[in-house]
Design a protein around this motif. Structure first.
Motif, PDB file in Angstrom:
ATOM      1  N   PRO A  93       0.813  -1.222   0.000  1.00  0.00           N
ATOM      2  CA  PRO A  93       0.000   0.000   0.000  1.00  0.00           C
ATOM      3  C   PRO A  93       0.843   1.266   0.000  1.00  0.00           C
ATOM      4  O   PRO A  93       2.072   1.203   0.105  1.00  0.00           O
ATOM      5  CB  PRO A  93      -0.755  -0.112   1.325  1.00  0.00           C
ATOM      6  CG  PRO A  93       0.161  -0.895   2.205  1.00  0.00           C
ATOM      7  CD  PRO A  93       0.824  -1.885   1.306  1.00  0.00           C
ATOM      8  N   ILE A  94       0.187   2.400  -0.137  1.00  0.00           N
ATOM      9  CA  ILE A  94       0.851   3.703  -0.007  1.00  0.00           C
ATOM     10  C   ILE A  94       0.176   4.422   1.157  1.00  0.00           C
ATOM     11  O   ILE A  94      -1.024   4.711   1.103  1.00  0.00           O
ATOM     12  CB  ILE A  94       0.715   4.535  -1.292  1.00  0.00           C
ATOM     13  CG1 ILE A  94       1.299   3.761  -2.478  1.00  0.00           C
ATOM     14  CG2 ILE A  94       1.412   5.883  -1.128  1.00  0.00           C
ATOM     15  CD1 ILE A  94       1.100   4.444  -3.821  1.00  0.00           C
ATOM     16  N   ALA A 147       4.199   1.320   9.478  1.00  0.00           N
ATOM     17  CA  ALA A 147       3.885   1.670   8.091  1.00  0.00           C
ATOM     18  C   ALA A 147       5.089   2.271   7.373  1.00  0.00           C
ATOM     19  O   ALA A 147       4.953   2.801   6.271  1.00  0.00           O
ATOM     20  CB  ALA A 147       2.701   2.633   8.061  1.00  0.00           C
ATOM     21  N   ALA A 148       6.262   2.144   7.999  1.00  0.00           N
ATOM     22  CA  ALA A 148       7.447   2.820   7.455  1.00  0.00           C
ATOM     23  C   ALA A 148       7.789   2.356   6.029  1.00  0.00           C
ATOM     24  O   ALA A 148       8.304   3.137   5.235  1.00  0.00           O
ATOM     25  CB  ALA A 148       8.631   2.604   8.389  1.00  0.00           C
ATOM     26  N   GLY A 149       7.499   1.107   5.714  1.00  0.00           N
ATOM     27  CA  GLY A 149       7.865   0.613   4.387  1.00  0.00           C
ATOM     28  C   GLY A 149       6.873   0.987   3.303  1.00  0.00           C
ATOM     29  O   GLY A 149       7.021   0.584   2.149  1.00  0.00           O
ATOM     30  N   PHE A 150       5.860   1.770   3.645  1.00  0.00           N
ATOM     31  CA  PHE A 150       4.756   1.978   2.704  1.00  0.00           C
ATOM     32  C   PHE A 150       4.591   3.427   2.256  1.00  0.00           C
ATOM     33  O   PHE A 150       3.536   3.814   1.754  1.00  0.00           O
ATOM     34  CB  PHE A 150       3.442   1.492   3.332  1.00  0.00           C
ATOM     35  CG  PHE A 150       3.486   0.070   3.817  1.00  0.00           C
ATOM     36  CD1 PHE A 150       4.116  -0.916   3.058  1.00  0.00           C
ATOM     37  CD2 PHE A 150       2.913  -0.302   5.024  1.00  0.00           C
ATOM     38  CE1 PHE A 150       4.163  -2.236   3.495  1.00  0.00           C
ATOM     39  CE2 PHE A 150       2.955  -1.621   5.471  1.00  0.00           C
ATOM     40  CZ  PHE A 150       3.584  -2.587   4.705  1.00  0.00           C
ATOM     41  N   SER A 151       5.638   4.256   2.442  1.00  0.00           N
ATOM     42  CA  SER A 151       5.482   5.673   2.109  1.00  0.00           C
ATOM     43  C   SER A 151       5.464   5.882   0.592  1.00  0.00           C
ATOM     44  O   SER A 151       6.010   5.085  -0.176  1.00  0.00           O
ATOM     45  CB  SER A 151       6.634   6.468   2.717  1.00  0.00           C
ATOM     46  OG  SER A 151       7.809   6.195   1.986  1.00  0.00           O
ATOM     47  N   LEU A 152       4.862   6.977   0.187  1.00  0.00           N
ATOM     48  CA  LEU A 152       4.866   7.351  -1.237  1.00  0.00           C
ATOM     49  C   LEU A 152       6.297   7.617  -1.701  1.00  0.00           C
ATOM     50  O   LEU A 152       6.649   7.370  -2.860  1.00  0.00           O
ATOM     51  CB  LEU A 152       3.997   8.604  -1.416  1.00  0.00           C
ATOM     52  CG  LEU A 152       3.820   9.185  -2.824  1.00  0.00           C
ATOM     53  CD1 LEU A 152       3.226   8.160  -3.776  1.00  0.00           C
ATOM     54  CD2 LEU A 152       2.931  10.430  -2.782  1.00  0.00           C
ATOM     55  N   GLU A 153       7.139   8.097  -0.770  1.00  0.00           N
ATOM     56  CA  GLU A 153       8.542   8.372  -1.031  1.00  0.00           C
ATOM     57  C   GLU A 153       9.298   7.187  -1.631  1.00  0.00           C
ATOM     58  O   GLU A 153      10.279   7.365  -2.350  1.00  0.00           O
ATOM     59  CB  GLU A 153       9.239   8.722   0.296  1.00  0.00           C
ATOM     60  CG  GLU A 153       9.177  10.157   0.685  1.00  0.00           C
ATOM     61  CD  GLU A 153       9.996  11.008  -0.261  1.00  0.00           C
ATOM     62  OE1 GLU A 153       9.356  11.784  -0.978  1.00  0.00           O
ATOM     63  OE2 GLU A 153      11.236  10.863  -0.298  1.00  0.00           O
ATOM     64  N   ARG A 154       8.871   5.966  -1.285  1.00  0.00           N
ATOM     65  CA  ARG A 154       9.680   4.816  -1.689  1.00  0.00           C
ATOM     66  C   ARG A 154       9.859   4.735  -3.196  1.00  0.00           C
ATOM     67  O   ARG A 154      10.846   4.189  -3.677  1.00  0.00           O
ATOM     68  CB  ARG A 154       9.101   3.506  -1.128  1.00  0.00           C
ATOM     69  CG  ARG A 154       7.825   2.981  -1.796  1.00  0.00           C
ATOM     70  CD  ARG A 154       7.397   1.684  -1.111  1.00  0.00           C
ATOM     71  NE  ARG A 154       6.264   1.025  -1.737  1.00  0.00           N
ATOM     72  CZ  ARG A 154       4.980   1.266  -1.449  1.00  0.00           C
ATOM     73  NH1 ARG A 154       4.665   2.193  -0.558  1.00  0.00           N
ATOM     74  NH2 ARG A 154       4.015   0.594  -2.049  1.00  0.00           N
TER      75      ARG A 154
END
Ligand SMILES: Cc1cc2nc3c(=O)[nH]c(=O)nc-3n(C[C@H](O)[C@H](O)[C@H](O)COP(=O)(O)OP(=O)(O)OC[C@H]3O[C@@H](n4cnc5c(N)ncnc54)[C@H](O)[C@@H]3O)c2cc1C
Lengths: 86, 413
Positions: free
Chosen positions: B345-346, B389-396
């Motif tokens: 997810p984002i 939720a750290a792995g799900f940022s839009l930044e990724r």
């Protein structure tokens, strides 16, 4: 069954076709910024509307262009890339 | 009994009352505006009010609550994902699900059934072993089982897969569960409503105003609201809302279809999924077989159903359970799945101050409803991303740091 009009083979069942996504211009990877490249690689314009898309007739591996309304699902036009119709 | 039922139905004063109140007017200002009255938006409202004391909140829903993907999914809940980020996140959700019926004082019919993902090839078996090891490392019940166990546990299954897709083994996940999806939306809605949140149905968001890089107002079909915080939780409508702000994302919308059979006697306790045959099936508490498959293979913003889907899925389910050939299909439907390229997810902040995103839930977001609501509420209340939720940022996607869940999420459930 939904049909699609292949510019070479005429109307065929939609299950014979592969969707290749919207036709997009690639920026020059040697000169563009990392941000612009990431945007090209990942971002998509998935707002409903009329789009020019890549489609392939799989049995004959014919790639062509379809103009499709992604809201209603109607295929408006199909033609070979670079043909006069485009 | 029938007389009592009839009297109840004819009685204008229903003893149960409404699940949540119907506020007459939109106010001019809310601390938080949530776009989308699906499970995710309502859960975020619930936890904002319950855990952070933020009650001046409204949820805007263009149709009726739960009418989006929340009321269209096949309700499978599990945590046997493949990335550490995914496994930890969905595991927390499974934990939250356990107490939810009690939290709500509403029976969600949460039923732990066990979940088999069948492997039809050596490479699929390798993926199952990898998933089992990763799952066990994070303390999740997950194991590879062989054909003998499958023969014993699923005696009605054709292990030859219709002669062309022999089953070699499976990943078994004991916590796999199903629940009543519309009740989840109602439970969160009632809980949020009781704590002061306003739920406005038939209120569509038409535009968003930004002032010096920060969200400032929301234009709706019933007037404009000022606010400093907006959560966008609209699943298949995400690209449309982002376009109002000139933001882009990798979300691409594809329909996901499902169907149910007529009710039959209980014969299938666990959930059975086959990646290679692109099918999954469970039996609901009412006895219906709930059947799903993978995404429609092209972008489309419509909830139309197709005969191709029903035919293809039926053929594949008969490969596994040939005795179902006389069972009738009674309903078929679709939802608009907001797909991401890495099947994660984002969630969290965006380049616009005060504008938070909870999207990219694709074909797998029902199970995440509690944890997504909780972590989004945390982010909105504290201004900090939740560690889960750290792995799900839009930044990724800017950093080419994807959270690849395809190995565990490619068959839509
Ligand atoms: C057929 C199918 C099967 C699935 N099976 C599973 C499964 O087995 N397990 C699982 O975990 N997940 C499953 N999913 C995925 C899951 O359903 C979703 O990821 C999840 O329900 C998303 O919840 P949501 O609250 O984010 O979105 P939704 O429930 O779709 O809510 C979004 C709401 O926003 C509203 N909205 C949109 N635009 C606006 C606007 N402009 N203004 C106001 N409101 C607006 C919509 O009307 C909608 O009610 C499935 C999905 C489908 C379609």
């Amino acid at each position: 069954m939904k049909l699609m009009d292949c510019p070479i083979h005429g109307k065929r069942p939609i299950s014979e076709f592969l969707y290749g996504g919207e036709i997009r211009e690639s920026p020059d990877p040697d000169t563009c910024t990392d941000g612009a490249w990431a945007d090209y690689v990942f971002s998509r314009n998935s707002v409903p509307g009329i789009k020019r898309e890549w489609w392939c007739h799989v049995p004959s591996t014919t790639w062509f262009v379809a103009e499709r309304d992604t809201g209603a699902g109607d295929v408006l036009k199909t033609y070979l890339y670079g043909s006069p119709a485009s | 009994m029938p007389w009592r039922l009839l009297r109840y139905a004819m009685n204008p004063a229903h003893p149960d009352g409404r699940m949540f109140s119907r506020p007459e007017k939109l106010r001019n200002r809310y601390d938080v505006v949530i776009i989308g009255g699906g499970g995710h938006g309502l859960a975020a409202a619930y936890y904002l009010a319950r855990e952070h004391g933020i009650r001046n909140v409204c949820v805007l829903e263009k149709g009726y609550i739960g009418g989006g993907n929340t009321g269209r999914n096949t309700t499978i809940i599990r945590s046997n994902y493949i990335t550490p980020e995914g496994v930890r996140f969905y595991d927390e959700s499974v934990r939250l699900w356990q107490d939810l019926s009690e939290d709500f004082d509403l029976n969600l019919f949460y039923a732990t059934r066990g979940h088999y993902t069948l492997a039809h090839s050596d490479s699929a078996m390798r993926t199952m072993r990898l998933r089992a090891e990763i799952n066990k490392h994070y303390g999740i019940a997950s194991e590879v089982v062989d054909r003998e166990i499958l023969r014993r546990e699923l005696p009605m299954m054709d292990l030859s897969g219709g002669g062309h897709a022999p089953v070699l083994g499976a990943l078994y996940h004991a916590p796999g569960a199903i629940a009543r999806h519309d009740a989840v939306a109602w439970g969160y809605a009632r809980g949020a409503d009781r704590r002061g949140v306003e739920i406005h149905q038939q209120t569509e968001v038409l535009g968003l105003a930004v002032r010096s890089g920060k969200i400032h107002a929301v234009q709706t079909s019933r007037g404009t609201i000022e606010t400093d915080s907006v959560l966008c939780a609209v699943a298949g409508a995400t690209p449309r809302i982002l376009a109002m702000l000139g933001l882009t994302s990798p979300v691409c919308v594809h329909p996901l279809q499902a169907m149910v059979s007529e009710p039959v006697k209980p014969w299938l306790d666990p959930i059975v999924v086959s990646g290679s045959l692109h099918v999954y099936v469970s039996q609901s508490a009412r006895g219906e077989l709930v059947l799903g498959a993978s995404l429609d293979p092209y972008e489309l913003h419509s909830t139309r159903s197709t005969l191709d889907f029903a035919e293809g899925l039926s053929a594949h389910i008969l490969d596994l359970f040939p005795f179902l050939s006389q069972i009738r299909i009674v309903r078929q439907w679709a939802g608009m799945a907001d797909m991401t390229p890495d099947f994660s997810p984002i969630m969290g902040k965006t380049p616009i101050g005060g504008f938070y995103l909870d999207a990219g839930w694709g074909t797998w977001g029902f199970k995440a409803t509690p944890v997504a609501g909780k972590t989004m509420a945390h982010t909105i209340a504290t201004g900090r991303e939740h560690p889960l939720a750290a792995g799900f940022s839009l930044e990724r996607f800017r950093n080419f740091a994807l959270t690849g869940e395809k190995g565990a999420a490619a068959v839509g459930h």
